[in-house]
Motif scaffolding. Sequence first.
Motif, mmCIF file in Angstrom:
data_model
loop_
_atom_site.group_PDB
_atom_site.id
_atom_site.type_symbol
_atom_site.label_atom_id
_atom_site.label_comp_id
_atom_site.label_asym_id
_atom_site.label_seq_id
_atom_site.Cartn_x
_atom_site.Cartn_y
_atom_site.Cartn_z
ATOM 1 N N GLN A 102 0.818 -1.224 0.000
ATOM 2 C CA GLN A 102 0.000 0.000 0.000
ATOM 3 C C GLN A 102 0.844 1.264 0.000
ATOM 4 O O GLN A 102 0.403 2.303 -0.441
ATOM 5 N N PRO A 396 -1.554 -3.014 -3.657
ATOM 6 C CA PRO A 396 -2.061 -2.076 -2.642
ATOM 7 C C PRO A 396 -3.534 -2.315 -2.326
ATOM 8 O O PRO A 396 -3.999 -1.943 -1.260
ATOM 9 N N GLU A 397 -4.255 -2.926 -3.245
ATOM 10 C CA GLU A 397 -5.710 -3.076 -3.071
ATOM 11 C C GLU A 397 -6.093 -4.271 -2.216
ATOM 12 O O GLU A 397 -7.274 -4.505 -1.990
ATOM 13 N N GLU A 400 -8.290 -3.428 0.679
ATOM 14 C CA GLU A 400 -9.599 -2.934 0.240
ATOM 15 C C GLU A 400 -10.478 -4.079 -0.261
ATOM 16 O O GLU A 400 -11.695 -4.086 -0.025
ATOM 17 N N ASN A 403 -12.170 -5.705 2.608
ATOM 18 C CA ASN A 403 -13.315 -4.955 3.132
ATOM 19 C C ASN A 403 -14.563 -5.151 2.288
ATOM 20 O O ASN A 403 -15.676 -4.996 2.770
ATOM 21 N N ILE A 404 -14.355 -5.468 1.010
ATOM 22 C CA ILE A 404 -15.501 -5.766 0.147
ATOM 23 C C ILE A 404 -15.986 -7.185 0.407
ATOM 24 O O ILE A 404 -17.180 -7.450 0.481
ATOM 25 N N TYR A 406 -15.418 -9.410 3.052
ATOM 26 C CA TYR A 406 -15.824 -10.021 4.322
ATOM 27 C C TYR A 406 -17.315 -9.873 4.657
ATOM 28 O O TYR A 406 -17.915 -10.836 5.158
ATOM 29 N N ALA A 429 -17.911 -6.862 -7.096
ATOM 30 C CA ALA A 429 -17.421 -5.603 -6.512
ATOM 31 C C ALA A 429 -15.892 -5.524 -6.575
ATOM 32 O O ALA A 429 -15.328 -4.457 -6.832
ATOM 33 N N GLU A 432 -14.863 -4.622 -10.046
ATOM 34 C CA GLU A 432 -15.011 -3.189 -10.315
ATOM 35 C C GLU A 432 -13.825 -2.418 -9.744
ATOM 36 O O GLU A 432 -13.260 -1.537 -10.389
ATOM 37 N N LEU A 433 -13.426 -2.800 -8.513
ATOM 38 C CA LEU A 433 -12.283 -2.142 -7.882
ATOM 39 C C LEU A 433 -11.010 -2.326 -8.718
ATOM 40 O O LEU A 433 -10.240 -1.381 -8.937
#
Lengths: 440, 297
Positions: A102, A396-397, A400, A403-404, A406, A429, A432-433
């Motif tokens: 990150q 780095p993602e 993130e 978080n999508i 879990y 999702a 998309e990220l």
Amino acid sequence: MIKSNTLKALLASAAVFAVSESALASEWGSFDGVTVEAKLIGGQQYEGLYGRIADWEAATGAKVEIISKKSHFEIDKEIKSDMAAGTTSWCVGSNHSSFAPQYEGLYVDLNGLVAAETIAEFVPGNIGASTVGGELLMLPRAQFDVSVLYYLKSNYEDADKSAAFKTEYGYDLAVPDTWDQVKDQAIFFSDPPNFYGTQYAGKDEAIVGRFYEMVVAEGGNYLDADKKPIFNSEAGQRALQWFVDLYEAKAVPAGTTSYVWDDLGQGFASGTIALNLDWPGWAGFFNDPESSKAAGNVGVVVQPMGSVTRTGWSGHHGFSVTNDCANKEAAVSLVKFLTSEESQLAESAGGSLPTRSAVWKANVAAAQAGDDPFRAESLAAFAKGAEFAFAVPAIPEWGETTNIVYPELQAAILGDKTVKEALDDAAEAVDELMRESGYY
Amino acid sequence: MTRRRLPEWFLLLLPAIIVIAAVVLIPLIFSLYSSFTPYKLTRPSTLWTWVGTYNYEKILTDAKFWTAFGRTVLFLTIALNLEMLLGLGIALMVNKVTWGQRTLRTVVMFPMMFSPILVGFQFKFIFNDNIGLVNNALQSMGFNVALPWLVDGKLAMFSILFAEVWMSTSVFAILILAGLFAIPRDPLEAAKVDGCTPFQSFRHITLPFLMPFIYIAMTIRSLDVARAYDIVQIMTGGGPARRTELLWTLMSRTGYVDARMGLANAMGYVSIILSVVFTIYFFRKLTAARAQIGMEG
């Protein structure tokens, strides 16, 4: 004249003294008057190593100023704020293999600053996980994490239980070697709300890591080579179904979806959990009568297999040097010192796992020769478990995506969605990220 | 020769204008600007990439955001009304106390002196399904259950509401108590002489006098209730499976954990609508309540 002679003599003796000092310090260099600012991860299990900093200061003449000491999640937020504000002139930072990607552009590539033979002394997998985009962003410290299976031995010493299990499941009750056996036994042992067969981390990155290792154990993966999510494959669905089945059978505490590491560790230590996949840091805690009701009854084996392989989601701590550091040489010296063989021997004596090959060997040998069979058993299990370790994608993602993912895993576990719906929604999702982030 | 001079009123106000600009206006403009960028904390250069209304479009079509939005409205409505009713009850009772009232007032204020983080930890433990106080009490009373207080959607919202109400009811109690002290005695005594029942006196005299205080408390609390973020974050983190996700947990995760400050700021601006609506509503009510007791103008 006399005065100038005295001065010369003084200068000469000072020079001789300085030379002998530098000989002593040659291993770590000499940085008189330099102050190295550091942001370190804090916590009981990490403090021992920081006690050695005084030795480095004495050897180099430099001074270390610890300007921040916080838990990893807190220090992560602080570092992100520093990056946003441009206040990154401190020199040494605690890092973690899951967090490192990150911090784009924050830390130097240590490849050019640390000798290749020093780097070769570390476990290659750990160096791999410390490398992002070809840059070695940190040197690993003796805080390597991979999970193995802790279990209560008494469950396997009861003839009635064994007979009942065999009648019900058709095979002998023994410490499980596959995740299917873990599921059978967990359901068999459970007696809610007093006793549960197993438990798992239920939120944040923790559950995604657990799911990830299960996906790999089932022959799938989280992302493909293009970083496209593929965890909603058949393997992924089998993996998530395992969590769902245990929850539906009430073989895990109802609150497991809100548990993370501390809750899980305390749970197993309360003696009310039969099988527990957990980290090395807990070994001593679980077998200590002061802290654990399970003490004396704890067994440790390598993590069970999925339908394809054994796997272990792993990570390790390390130290990095910032690009904006005024005296990188001193900072690198400190990082080398904190990850040196002596430092790793000292730190891993407390029970954590090393990241240097020689220290692994020394620890396993010492445990086998020692008089603590539990330590020998657990270290052997972790040494075996480490062979199957993998690190999360160095992008780095990663955080993130967790978080999508879990909340979707939780939705399936709690029955709000089917396994397929949950994984498809999560994959969409994440897709998309990844698109937004420009991977494809 | 006349020198152009700035008007005096402006000069006098200038220090205040500068301070307000520095601490309010500039951060506000900056955050508004960043909501039109893909600003990531870990990539400061993204602050200079203009993406127009992309973040807003993303939010407006995001079901997760709107579910959190709706849940926040529901949470606010229930919490504020419950706190008001309980606070009113407590204030009325404290008002009747003649001996030790000051001590009692201080005791009533205890919960609001706790840091919300502590309150969160306290109730997380109380409602823990395995080792928590509530379930242990239930089990020792003979119910062999382990209610998943922080897991079941409704129970989890109840637990959070309970913690929030526990912490903040006293704000209402104290403000309403101040209102009770300010009520003139004459109308109450006149009502007594006219033969009003205590309920009639309360309904037609005390309550109308208290309404302005209640609406002021409501307005303050509706803006301040976001302090409950700490409680929610610690007790459930918005989970499990987004069952207790409120705007505050969603925004803080987006902004600080995912480091997507641009998107989080856009969420902030959309959710400001909520605060504005609540504030306008309560101010209207306040004006109406003041008019009713002849305080308008």
